[in-house]
Write a protein that holds these residues in place. Structure first.
Motif, short mmCIF file in Angstrom:
data_model
loop_
_atom_site.label_atom_id
_atom_site.label_comp_id
_atom_site.label_asym_id
_atom_site.label_seq_id
_atom_site.Cartn_x
_atom_site.Cartn_y
_atom_site.Cartn_z
N ASP A 19 0.83 -1.21 0.00
CA ASP A 19 0.00 0.00 0.00
C ASP A 19 0.86 1.26 0.00
OD1 ASP A 19 -2.54 1.44 0.19
OD2 ASP A 19 -1.92 1.90 2.25
N TRP A 20 1.91 1.25 0.80
CA TRP A 20 2.79 2.41 0.89
C TRP A 20 3.52 2.64 -0.43
CZ3 TRP A 20 8.39 2.18 1.91
CH2 TRP A 20 8.93 3.44 2.15
N LEU A 21 4.09 1.60 -1.04
CA LEU A 21 4.84 1.75 -2.29
C LEU A 21 3.94 2.08 -3.48
CD1 LEU A 21 7.33 -1.19 -1.77
CD2 LEU A 21 7.90 1.25 -1.79
N ASP A 22 2.66 1.79 -3.35
CA ASP A 22 1.70 2.05 -4.42
C ASP A 22 1.42 3.55 -4.58
OD1 ASP A 22 0.03 1.02 -6.46
OD2 ASP A 22 -1.72 1.37 -5.19
N GLU A 23 2.02 4.36 -3.75
CA GLU A 23 1.79 5.81 -3.76
C GLU A 23 2.49 6.49 -4.94
OE1 GLU A 23 2.63 9.51 -0.74
OE2 GLU A 23 2.23 7.54 0.10
N TRP A 24 3.42 5.80 -5.61
CA TRP A 24 4.20 6.42 -6.69
C TRP A 24 4.07 5.64 -7.98
CZ3 TRP A 24 5.85 5.91 -1.68
CH2 TRP A 24 6.07 7.10 -0.99
N GLN A 25 4.26 6.34 -9.10
CA GLN A 25 4.26 5.72 -10.43
C GLN A 25 5.70 5.32 -10.78
OE1 GLN A 25 1.92 4.88 -12.57
NE2 GLN A 25 0.19 5.74 -11.46
N ASP A 141 16.43 4.97 0.53
CA ASP A 141 15.67 5.89 -0.32
C ASP A 141 16.57 7.03 -0.74
OD1 ASP A 141 15.17 8.39 1.43
OD2 ASP A 141 14.54 6.74 2.72
N TYR A 142 16.12 7.79 -1.73
CA TYR A 142 16.90 8.91 -2.26
C TYR A 142 15.94 9.93 -2.85
CZ TYR A 142 20.26 11.45 -5.17
OH TYR A 142 21.03 12.43 -5.75
N ASN A 143 16.19 11.20 -2.58
CA ASN A 143 15.47 12.34 -3.13
C ASN A 143 14.03 12.44 -2.62
OD1 ASN A 143 14.75 14.61 -4.56
ND2 ASN A 143 15.62 13.90 -6.50
N ALA A 144 13.90 12.69 -1.34
CA ALA A 144 12.59 12.79 -0.69
C ALA A 144 11.74 13.91 -1.29
CB ALA A 144 12.76 13.02 0.81
N LYS A 145 12.38 15.00 -1.74
CA LYS A 145 11.60 16.10 -2.33
C LYS A 145 10.89 15.66 -3.61
CE LYS A 145 14.18 20.04 -0.56
NZ LYS A 145 15.00 21.21 -0.90
N LEU A 146 11.59 14.94 -4.47
CA LEU A 146 10.95 14.46 -5.69
C LEU A 146 9.88 13.42 -5.37
CD1 LEU A 146 10.76 14.52 -8.77
CD2 LEU A 146 12.54 12.74 -8.83
N LEU A 147 10.15 12.56 -4.40
CA LEU A 147 9.14 11.58 -4.00
C LEU A 147 7.87 12.28 -3.52
CD1 LEU A 147 11.38 8.96 -2.18
CD2 LEU A 147 10.09 8.61 -4.31
N ARG A 149 6.85 15.33 -4.36
CA ARG A 149 6.21 15.98 -5.51
C ARG A 149 5.48 14.99 -6.41
NH1 ARG A 149 11.11 18.74 -6.89
NH2 ARG A 149 11.04 17.65 -8.87
N CYS A 150 6.01 13.77 -6.51
CA CYS A 150 5.45 12.78 -7.42
C CYS A 150 4.43 11.86 -6.75
CB CYS A 150 6.56 11.94 -8.04
SG CYS A 150 7.60 12.87 -9.16
N SER A 151 4.18 12.05 -5.48
CA SER A 151 3.22 11.19 -4.77
C SER A 151 1.83 11.36 -5.35
CB SER A 151 3.22 11.57 -3.28
OG SER A 151 2.11 10.99 -2.64
N MET A 152 1.18 10.25 -5.64
CA MET A 152 -0.20 10.31 -6.16
C MET A 152 -1.15 10.80 -5.09
SD MET A 152 -0.48 7.14 -8.80
CE MET A 152 0.01 5.85 -7.70
N ARG A 153 -0.80 10.61 -3.83
CA ARG A 153 -1.67 11.09 -2.74
C ARG A 153 -1.61 12.60 -2.61
NH1 ARG A 153 0.00 6.01 0.76
NH2 ARG A 153 -1.46 4.58 -0.18
N SER A 154 -0.56 13.23 -3.17
CA SER A 154 -0.49 14.68 -3.13
C SER A 154 -0.97 15.29 -4.44
CB SER A 154 0.93 15.15 -2.79
OG SER A 154 1.81 14.81 -3.83
N GLY A 155 -1.60 14.48 -5.28
CA GLY A 155 -2.24 14.99 -6.48
C GLY A 155 -1.47 14.87 -7.77
N PHE A 156 -0.27 14.29 -7.75
CA PHE A 156 0.50 14.16 -8.98
C PHE A 156 -0.08 13.04 -9.84
CE2 PHE A 156 3.87 12.34 -11.56
CZ PHE A 156 4.37 13.47 -12.19
#
Length: 158
Positions: A19-25, A141-147, A149-156
Protein backbone atom coordinates in the motif's frame (compact mmCIF):
# COMPACT_ATOMS: atom_id res chain seq x y z
CA UNK A 1 7.01 -23.17 12.34
CA UNK A 2 3.57 -22.46 10.95
CA UNK A 3 2.54 -20.07 13.72
CA UNK A 4 -0.73 -18.34 12.72
CA UNK A 5 0.20 -15.15 14.59
CA UNK A 6 3.47 -14.83 12.68
CA UNK A 7 1.71 -15.58 9.39
CA UNK A 8 -0.90 -12.92 10.17
CA UNK A 9 1.82 -10.38 11.08
CA UNK A 10 3.73 -11.13 7.85
CA UNK A 11 0.61 -10.71 5.72
CA UNK A 12 -0.22 -7.37 7.38
CA UNK A 13 3.38 -6.19 7.04
CA UNK A 14 3.50 -7.22 3.37
CA UNK A 15 0.20 -5.51 2.45
CA UNK A 16 1.17 -2.36 4.37
CA UNK A 17 4.39 -2.18 2.35
CA UNK A 18 2.47 -2.75 -0.90
CA UNK A 19 0.00 0.00 0.00
CA UNK A 20 2.79 2.41 0.89
CA UNK A 21 4.84 1.75 -2.29
CA UNK A 22 1.70 2.05 -4.42
CA UNK A 23 1.79 5.81 -3.76
CA UNK A 24 4.20 6.42 -6.69
CA UNK A 25 4.26 5.72 -10.43
CA UNK A 26 7.50 3.72 -10.45
CA UNK A 27 9.24 3.48 -13.82
CA UNK A 28 12.23 1.16 -13.28
CA UNK A 29 12.90 -1.89 -11.12
CA UNK A 30 16.58 -2.47 -10.45
CA UNK A 31 18.59 -5.17 -8.73
CA UNK A 32 22.19 -4.32 -7.90
CA UNK A 33 24.90 -6.57 -6.48
CA UNK A 34 28.01 -5.68 -4.45
CA UNK A 35 31.20 -7.18 -3.09
CA UNK A 36 30.70 -9.42 -0.06
CA UNK A 37 30.59 -7.89 3.43
CA UNK A 38 30.00 -4.31 2.29
CA UNK A 39 28.59 -1.82 4.81
CA UNK A 40 25.34 0.08 4.34
CA UNK A 41 27.39 3.30 4.03
CA UNK A 42 29.27 1.85 1.07
CA UNK A 43 26.03 0.53 -0.43
CA UNK A 44 24.62 4.06 -0.29
CA UNK A 45 27.84 5.51 -1.72
CA UNK A 46 27.68 3.24 -4.79
CA UNK A 47 23.96 3.91 -5.29
CA UNK A 48 24.32 7.69 -4.97
CA UNK A 49 27.27 7.77 -7.40
CA UNK A 50 25.33 5.76 -9.97
CA UNK A 51 22.18 7.89 -9.61
CA UNK A 52 24.08 11.18 -9.79
CA UNK A 53 25.70 10.08 -13.05
CA UNK A 54 22.29 9.03 -14.40
CA UNK A 55 20.79 12.39 -13.43
CA UNK A 56 23.59 14.40 -15.02
CA UNK A 57 23.81 12.53 -18.31
CA UNK A 58 20.04 12.09 -18.81
CA UNK A 59 19.03 15.59 -17.61
CA UNK A 60 16.53 14.55 -14.97
CA UNK A 61 16.04 14.14 -11.25
CA UNK A 62 15.77 10.57 -9.94
CA UNK A 63 14.19 9.27 -6.75
CA UNK A 64 14.10 5.74 -5.43
CA UNK A 65 12.93 3.52 -2.61
CA UNK A 66 14.18 0.08 -2.00
CA UNK A 67 15.68 -2.52 0.22
CA UNK A 68 19.30 -3.48 0.81
CA UNK A 69 19.40 -7.21 1.57
CA UNK A 70 22.10 -9.46 2.92
CA UNK A 71 21.64 -13.17 2.23
CA UNK A 72 24.48 -15.29 3.66
CA UNK A 73 26.56 -12.08 3.86
CA UNK A 74 26.09 -11.44 0.14
CA UNK A 75 24.58 -7.96 -0.34
CA UNK A 76 22.20 -6.85 -3.05
CA UNK A 77 19.68 -4.04 -3.44
CA UNK A 78 16.24 -3.95 -5.04
CA UNK A 79 15.05 -0.48 -6.04
CA UNK A 80 11.92 1.08 -7.46
CA UNK A 81 12.94 4.25 -9.32
CA UNK A 82 11.21 7.21 -10.95
CA UNK A 83 12.61 10.22 -12.77
CA UNK A 84 11.43 13.61 -14.02
CA UNK A 85 13.22 16.25 -16.01
CA UNK A 86 13.04 18.92 -18.66
CA UNK A 87 15.69 19.12 -21.37
CA UNK A 88 15.58 21.33 -24.46
CA UNK A 89 11.93 22.19 -23.76
CA UNK A 90 10.91 18.50 -23.61
CA UNK A 91 9.82 16.47 -20.62
CA UNK A 92 12.17 13.63 -19.74
CA UNK A 93 11.00 10.50 -17.91
CA UNK A 94 13.00 7.54 -16.67
CA UNK A 95 10.71 5.12 -18.51
CA UNK A 96 11.93 6.52 -21.87
CA UNK A 97 15.62 5.88 -21.14
CA UNK A 98 17.47 2.75 -22.28
CA UNK A 99 17.95 0.60 -19.16
CA UNK A 100 20.73 -1.57 -20.62
CA UNK A 101 23.05 1.45 -20.83
CA UNK A 102 22.59 2.01 -17.11
CA UNK A 103 23.00 -1.65 -16.21
CA UNK A 104 26.46 -1.46 -17.76
CA UNK A 105 27.30 1.66 -15.73
CA UNK A 106 27.00 -0.31 -12.49
CA UNK A 107 30.46 -1.51 -11.28
CA UNK A 108 29.19 -5.00 -10.37
CA UNK A 109 26.24 -7.03 -11.70
CA UNK A 110 22.95 -5.19 -12.20
CA UNK A 111 19.60 -5.79 -13.79
CA UNK A 112 17.45 -2.74 -14.55
CA UNK A 113 14.08 -3.09 -16.27
CA UNK A 114 11.32 -0.73 -17.27
CA UNK A 115 8.27 -1.65 -15.21
CA UNK A 116 5.40 -3.00 -17.27
CA UNK A 117 3.41 -4.42 -14.33
CA UNK A 118 3.61 -1.92 -11.47
CA UNK A 119 1.68 -4.05 -8.97
CA UNK A 120 3.94 -7.05 -9.58
CA UNK A 121 7.10 -4.93 -9.16
CA UNK A 122 5.81 -3.46 -5.89
CA UNK A 123 4.92 -6.91 -4.52
CA UNK A 124 8.35 -8.22 -5.53
CA UNK A 125 10.06 -5.52 -3.50
CA UNK A 126 7.66 -5.81 -0.53
CA UNK A 127 8.27 -9.58 -0.30
CA UNK A 128 11.95 -8.98 0.46
CA UNK A 129 11.11 -7.66 3.93
CA UNK A 130 10.88 -11.23 5.23
CA UNK A 131 13.52 -13.48 6.72
CA UNK A 132 13.18 -16.15 4.02
CA UNK A 133 14.23 -13.60 1.38
CA UNK A 134 16.98 -11.86 3.42
CA UNK A 135 18.97 -12.59 6.54
CA UNK A 136 19.15 -8.83 7.20
CA UNK A 137 17.71 -5.86 5.40
CA UNK A 138 17.64 -2.10 5.53
CA UNK A 139 15.33 0.28 3.70
CA UNK A 140 17.02 2.81 1.40
CA UNK A 141 15.67 5.89 -0.32
CA UNK A 142 16.90 8.91 -2.26
CA UNK A 143 15.47 12.34 -3.13
CA UNK A 144 12.59 12.79 -0.69
CA UNK A 145 11.60 16.10 -2.33
CA UNK A 146 10.95 14.46 -5.69
CA UNK A 147 9.14 11.58 -4.00
CA UNK A 148 6.86 14.07 -2.27
CA UNK A 149 6.21 15.98 -5.51
CA UNK A 150 5.45 12.78 -7.42
CA UNK A 151 3.22 11.19 -4.77
CA UNK A 152 -0.20 10.31 -6.16
CA UNK A 153 -1.67 11.09 -2.74
CA UNK A 154 -0.49 14.68 -3.13
CA UNK A 155 -2.24 14.99 -6.48
CA UNK A 156 0.50 14.16 -8.98
CA UNK A 157 -0.76 12.29 -12.04
CA UNK A 158 1.92 11.86 -14.64
Amino acid sequence: MNNPLISHWRRRHFWAAVDWLDEWQWEWLGTFTFENNISINNVNHYLHSWVRKLQTLEHLQVAYMGIACWKKKHPHVHLLLLGRGNYQQRFVYLRNINTSVWERQWPFIAQVKTIDDRERAIKYLAAHCFRSKCDEYELVDYNAKLLQRCSMRSGFVG
